[in-house]
Design a protein around this motif. Sequence first.
Motif, PDB file in Angstrom:
ATOM      1  N   VAL A 104       0.862  -1.188   0.000  1.00  0.00           N
ATOM      2  CA  VAL A 104       0.000   0.000   0.000  1.00  0.00           C
ATOM      3  C   VAL A 104       0.892   1.229   0.000  1.00  0.00           C
ATOM      4  N   ARG A 105       0.329   2.349  -0.407  1.00  0.00           N
ATOM      5  CA  ARG A 105       1.093   3.598  -0.467  1.00  0.00           C
ATOM      6  C   ARG A 105       0.993   4.330   0.869  1.00  0.00           C
ATOM      7  N   ALA A 106       2.135   4.796   1.354  1.00  0.00           N
ATOM      8  CA  ALA A 106       2.215   5.552   2.595  1.00  0.00           C
ATOM      9  C   ALA A 106       2.396   7.035   2.268  1.00  0.00           C
ATOM     10  N   PRO A 107       2.335   7.927   3.264  1.00  0.00           N
ATOM     11  CA  PRO A 107       2.552   9.357   2.984  1.00  0.00           C
ATOM     12  C   PRO A 107       3.942   9.620   2.406  1.00  0.00           C
ATOM     13  N   GLN A 108       4.015  10.576   1.492  1.00  0.00           N
ATOM     14  CA  GLN A 108       5.298  10.928   0.890  1.00  0.00           C
ATOM     15  C   GLN A 108       6.193  11.631   1.904  1.00  0.00           C
ATOM     16  N   ILE A 109       7.495  11.679   1.623  1.00  0.00           N
ATOM     17  CA  ILE A 109       8.460  12.225   2.579  1.00  0.00           C
ATOM     18  C   ILE A 109       8.367  13.745   2.681  1.00  0.00           C
ATOM     19  N   PHE A 110       8.374  14.434   1.547  1.00  0.00           N
ATOM     20  CA  PHE A 110       8.311  15.898   1.540  1.00  0.00           C
ATOM     21  C   PHE A 110       6.937  16.341   1.061  1.00  0.00           C
ATOM     22  N   LEU A 111       6.273  17.173   1.845  1.00  0.00           N
ATOM     23  CA  LEU A 111       4.951  17.669   1.468  1.00  0.00           C
ATOM     24  C   LEU A 111       5.027  18.940   0.639  1.00  0.00           C
ATOM     25  N   SER A 112       6.175  19.611   0.677  1.00  0.00           N
ATOM     26  CA  SER A 112       6.394  20.807  -0.145  1.00  0.00           C
ATOM     27  C   SER A 112       7.856  20.853  -0.543  1.00  0.00           C
ATOM     28  N   ALA A 113       8.133  21.607  -1.595  1.00  0.00           N
ATOM     29  CA  ALA A 113       9.503  21.693  -2.109  1.00  0.00           C
ATOM     30  C   ALA A 113      10.420  22.394  -1.108  1.00  0.00           C
ATOM     31  N   LEU A 114      11.654  21.937  -1.037  1.00  0.00           N
ATOM     32  CA  LEU A 114      12.636  22.579  -0.175  1.00  0.00           C
ATOM     33  C   LEU A 114      13.293  23.740  -0.922  1.00  0.00           C
ATOM     34  N   SER A 115      13.603  24.802  -0.204  1.00  0.00           N
ATOM     35  CA  SER A 115      14.102  26.014  -0.849  1.00  0.00           C
ATOM     36  C   SER A 115      15.426  25.808  -1.564  1.00  0.00           C
ATOM     37  N   TRP A 116      16.269  24.912  -1.060  1.00  0.00           N
ATOM     38  CA  TRP A 116      17.594  24.753  -1.669  1.00  0.00           C
ATOM     39  C   TRP A 116      17.561  23.986  -2.990  1.00  0.00           C
ATOM     40  N   TRP A 117      16.458  23.297  -3.288  1.00  0.00           N
ATOM     41  CA  TRP A 117      16.397  22.535  -4.530  1.00  0.00           C
ATOM     42  C   TRP A 117      16.634  23.423  -5.753  1.00  0.00           C
ATOM     43  N   THR A 118      15.936  24.539  -5.828  1.00  0.00           N
ATOM     44  CA  THR A 118      16.090  25.412  -6.994  1.00  0.00           C
ATOM     45  C   THR A 118      17.339  26.288  -6.894  1.00  0.00           C
ATOM     46  N   LYS A 119      17.918  26.394  -5.708  1.00  0.00           N
ATOM     47  CA  LYS A 119      19.182  27.123  -5.585  1.00  0.00           C
ATOM     48  C   LYS A 119      20.272  26.416  -6.374  1.00  0.00           C
ATOM     49  N   TYR A 120      20.310  25.097  -6.298  1.00  0.00           N
ATOM     50  CA  TYR A 120      21.347  24.329  -6.982  1.00  0.00           C
ATOM     51  C   TYR A 120      20.910  23.822  -8.346  1.00  0.00           C
ATOM     52  N   VAL A 121      19.590  23.715  -8.549  1.00  0.00           N
ATOM     53  CA  VAL A 121      19.052  23.273  -9.844  1.00  0.00           C
ATOM     54  C   VAL A 121      17.977  24.268 -10.252  1.00  0.00           C
ATOM     55  N   PRO A 122      18.369  25.416 -10.807  1.00  0.00           N
ATOM     56  CA  PRO A 122      17.411  26.491 -11.090  1.00  0.00           C
ATOM     57  C   PRO A 122      16.261  26.090 -12.003  1.00  0.00           C
ATOM     58  N   SER A 123      16.486  25.111 -12.881  1.00  0.00           N
ATOM     59  CA  SER A 123      15.431  24.706 -13.818  1.00  0.00           C
ATOM     60  C   SER A 123      14.449  23.710 -13.209  1.00  0.00           C
ATOM     61  N   PHE A 124      14.692  23.313 -11.976  1.00  0.00           N
ATOM     62  CA  PHE A 124      13.815  22.334 -11.343  1.00  0.00           C
ATOM     63  C   PHE A 124      12.468  22.963 -10.986  1.00  0.00           C
ATOM     64  N   THR A 125      11.400  22.280 -11.334  1.00  0.00           N
ATOM     65  CA  THR A 125      10.051  22.721 -10.977  1.00  0.00           C
ATOM     66  C   THR A 125       9.270  21.531 -10.440  1.00  0.00           C
ATOM     67  N   GLY A 126       8.217  21.829  -9.702  1.00  0.00           N
ATOM     68  CA  GLY A 126       7.384  20.756  -9.182  1.00  0.00           C
ATOM     69  C   GLY A 126       7.979  20.096  -7.960  1.00  0.00           C
ATOM     70  N   MET A 127       7.636  18.817  -7.773  1.00  0.00           N
ATOM     71  CA  MET A 127       8.006  18.089  -6.555  1.00  0.00           C
ATOM     72  C   MET A 127       8.664  16.739  -6.825  1.00  0.00           C
ATOM     73  N   SER A 128       8.833  16.377  -8.088  1.00  0.00           N
ATOM     74  CA  SER A 128       9.302  15.032  -8.399  1.00  0.00           C
ATOM     75  C   SER A 128      10.816  14.925  -8.223  1.00  0.00           C
ATOM     76  N   VAL A 129      11.223  14.283  -7.134  1.00  0.00           N
ATOM     77  CA  VAL A 129      12.643  14.052  -6.893  1.00  0.00           C
ATOM     78  C   VAL A 129      12.957  12.584  -7.156  1.00  0.00           C
ATOM     79  N   TRP A 130      14.229  12.305  -7.444  1.00  0.00           N
ATOM     80  CA  TRP A 130      14.599  11.044  -8.083  1.00  0.00           C
ATOM     81  C   TRP A 130      15.406  10.107  -7.189  1.00  0.00           C
ATOM     82  N   ALA A 131      15.298   8.851  -7.551  1.00  0.00           N
ATOM     83  CA  ALA A 131      16.213   7.785  -7.136  1.00  0.00           C
ATOM     84  C   ALA A 131      16.564   7.800  -5.656  1.00  0.00           C
ATOM     85  N   PRO A 132      15.582   7.704  -4.766  1.00  0.00           N
ATOM     86  CA  PRO A 132      15.894   7.675  -3.337  1.00  0.00           C
ATOM     87  C   PRO A 132      16.705   6.435  -2.965  1.00  0.00           C
ATOM     88  N   ASP A 133      17.507   6.566  -1.942  1.00  0.00           N
ATOM     89  CA  ASP A 133      18.325   5.462  -1.451  1.00  0.00           C
ATOM     90  C   ASP A 133      18.267   5.472   0.064  1.00  0.00           C
TER      91      ASP A 133
END
Length: 309
Positions: A65-94
């Motif tokens: 079954v699906r559980a709650p996602q880890i981040f409910l909103s985007a973190l501010s530093w995401w676009t600081k390092y990846v300016p073209s990043f939009t939305g909430m889809s982050v990749w390849a968790p480990d």
Amino acid sequence: MKLSFALAGALLISLLPTTLASFWELTGDILCHDPSIIKEGSRWYTFCTGDGIQVLTSEDGLSWVRAPQIFLSALSWWTKYVPSFTGMSVWAPDVNVFNNRVYLFYAVSTFGSQTSAIGLATADTIGAGSWSDQGVILTSDSSKDYNAIDPNLIVDQSGQPWLAFGSFWSGLKITKLDPNTMKPTGSIYSIAAQPDLDGEIEAPNIVYHDGYYYLFASIGLCCRGTDSTYRIIYTRSKSITGPYVDANGVDALDGGGTVLDSGNVRWKGPGGQDISDGVIARHAYDADDNGTAKLLINDLNWSNGWPTY
């Protein structure tokens, strides 16, 4: 006539799932890309690429079954390092446990771009949640010869943590982590590349078994549904920094890699693999469901020093 029966048998085997004995028959919500699997207590968890990092959970490893996602909103530093990043889809968790704490590495990037960042969140336990953002761990841009995505935490036999990562460009890398900050310290080593496949290698996952570090990786192209050419390869080394060689002795930096899983008539493009608790999880594109990416799990076995289903 004997030859005809032999050919028919070989054809039948090729059309079956990867194996019968160790292939887990999953049910429920198994939509997932780039799975990272872990068992905490008696409960299984799988973390997947998606909005805020998607999470699946199971009491028995079979019904999900699906559980709650880890981040409910985007973190501010995401676009600081990846300016073209939009939305909430982050990749390849480990996800891994180190020093009695849960470490969740993940990547922020855009498709085909080398401007990327690897982030880290931590928690006391997965079940309790309460994830703490630890910020950026590693970045890349066009000045680097690597792409900072697809992180994988591996702790060597001396207890030293390392981070493997990489996608395309010059291939897969590994770097030592400070065990207190879990940030890189020292050199970045090259461990695998695919020069004859236009650099098509990513998703490193390293496990230790019986005297060797085994490097699993995905080669080919993902994210094309049933047209995906992903497949899982492996190599091994006595040292965590390499050199890694395949079952034929070919160096991983020279395109070496023994194929573990190239899919079958139903499950296309298997990859994004993760090995934990004696199993290997990966996604594959379901030809019976319009190429939807789904979670697959197998027992991981060993034969003559090499992994097998």
